[in-house]
Enzyme design. Structure first.
Site, PDB file in Angstrom:
ATOM      1  N   ASP A  37       0.859  -1.182   0.000  1.00 50.28           N
ATOM      2  CA  ASP A  37       0.000   0.000   0.000  1.00 50.28           C
ATOM      3  C   ASP A  37       0.895   1.230   0.000  1.00 50.28           C
ATOM      4  OD1 ASP A  37      -2.094   2.058   0.872  1.00 50.28           O
ATOM      5  OD2 ASP A  37      -3.286   0.222   0.998  1.00 50.28           O
ATOM      6  N   ASP A  63       3.777   2.380  -4.560  1.00 47.83           N
ATOM      7  CA  ASP A  63       3.061   3.356  -5.375  1.00 47.83           C
ATOM      8  C   ASP A  63       2.748   2.645  -6.685  1.00 47.83           C
ATOM      9  OD1 ASP A  63       2.178   5.329  -7.093  1.00 47.83           O
ATOM     10  OD2 ASP A  63       3.936   6.618  -6.871  1.00 47.83           O
ATOM     11  N   VAL A  64       1.480   2.268  -6.877  1.00 50.91           N
ATOM     12  CA  VAL A  64       1.143   1.436  -8.039  1.00 50.91           C
ATOM     13  C   VAL A  64       1.347   2.152  -9.361  1.00 50.91           C
ATOM     14  CG1 VAL A  64      -0.477  -0.013  -6.746  1.00 50.91           C
ATOM     15  CG2 VAL A  64      -1.326   2.030  -7.947  1.00 50.91           C
ATOM     16  N   TYR A 158     -13.544   7.431 -12.875  1.00 47.57           N
ATOM     17  CA  TYR A 158     -13.651   6.144 -12.186  1.00 47.57           C
ATOM     18  C   TYR A 158     -14.302   5.112 -13.097  1.00 47.57           C
ATOM     19  CZ  TYR A 158     -14.902   2.685  -8.630  1.00 47.57           C
ATOM     20  OH  TYR A 158     -15.042   1.522  -7.915  1.00 47.57           O
ATOM     21  N   LYS A 162     -12.418   1.717 -14.613  1.00 49.92           N
ATOM     22  CA  LYS A 162     -12.863   0.360 -14.305  1.00 49.92           C
ATOM     23  C   LYS A 162     -13.295  -0.388 -15.565  1.00 49.92           C
ATOM     24  CE  LYS A 162     -12.045   0.531  -9.927  1.00 49.92           C
ATOM     25  NZ  LYS A 162     -10.949  -0.293  -9.337  1.00 49.92           N
ATOM     26  N   THR A 193     -16.701   0.599   2.474  1.00 44.09           N
ATOM     27  CA  THR A 193     -15.273   0.754   2.758  1.00 44.09           C
ATOM     28  C   THR A 193     -14.988   2.212   3.099  1.00 44.09           C
ATOM     29  OG1 THR A 193     -14.727   1.278   0.459  1.00 44.09           O
ATOM     30  CG2 THR A 193     -14.728  -1.056   1.074  1.00 44.09           C
TER      31      THR A 193
END
Length: 256
Positions: A37, A63-64, A158, A162, A193
């Site tokens: 993460d 850091d993706v 977003y 996706k 979440t």
């Protein structure tokens, strides 16, 4: 014997929410977990809880959006555990701005984390899976990648990100099936979440009150563990004949 005994799994976004639930569940089922993460302190708390419960996990900052950060995680995973069997590309962000309200910086930020991060993760891990004789990659999309309106919360970037994950998953499934690498996507519906809380739902009950108008199956809104179990199935050998599929976990929302 656990359902993931002997497997090594990298999980992104493991400091909270669905990633945290998955890290704990995978460890319970026998996996060695590389929990990653950008938020290191809560990630270390997650890993501490796993190890104190008898699991085997390490915490690595990731850091993706950075190829270098991905390479560091993969190198450390191989050094520690010798292989990578499973990758769960779970990390994601949400910014509730529509097409007309979204600025270029917002667009690029969301796509960088939600889509580019998934691509970079696969790019970093697949060569090791090829050498290892196979593996399972699980990419987190959303029902917002399938349908519009309330599922994307008004987030144009977003929704686009996706949808891209959904298509990229099918591309990878086709190209790497010959290497016995399975690639599937999970499409959560309303899961309570921290990200959802930040979007304006102050309680689980408030989310249920809203979502029950769309998702017919009680309790209407889900828990992070509902998604963790979907990840578990796709990570395990139980799904050995499954690739390129969309596992929707949404209390029936998309049936509308």
């Amino acid at each position: 014997m656990g359902r993931l005994s002997g497997k090594v799994a990298i999980i992104t976004g493991a400091a909270s929410g669905m990633g945290r639930a998955a890290a704990k569940l995978f460890a319970q089922e026998g996996a060695k977990v590389v929990a990653t993460d950008i938020a290191l302190e809560p990630l270390e708390e997650t890993v501490k809880a796993i190890n104190e419960s008898g699991g085997d996990a390490i915490a690595l900052k990731l850091d993706v959006t950075s190829p270098e950060s991905w390479q560091n995680v993969v190198d450390q995973a191989i050094a520690k555990y010798g292989k990578i069997d499973v990758l769960v590309n779970n990390a994601g962000i949400f910014i509730p701005k529509g097409i007309l309200e979204t600025d270029l910086d917002t667009w690029n930020k969301v796509l960088a984390v939600n889509t580019t991060g998934v691509w970079l993760g696969m790019k970093a891990v697949i060569p090791h899976m090829q050498r290892n004789g196979g593996g399972s990659i699980i990419n987190t999309s959303s029902i917002a990648g399938i349908m519009g309106g309330p599922p994307d919360g008004g987030g144009a970037a977003y929704s686009a990100s996706k949808g891209a994950v959904r298509s990229l998953t099918k591309h990878a499934a086709q190209w790497f099936a010959k290497d016995k690498i399975r690639v599937n996507s999970v499409h959560p519906g309303g899961i309570y979440t921290g990200m959802v809380k930040d979007a304006g739902f102050e309680s689980y009950e408030a989310m249920v009150d809203y979502i029950k108008n769309f998702a017919p199956l009680p309790p209407h809104a889900g828990d992070p563990m509902d998604i963790a179990y979907a990840y578990l199935y796709l990570a395990s050998d139980e799904s050995r004949f499954v690739t390129g599929e969309e596992l929707v976990v949404d209390a029936g929302w998309i049936t509308r």
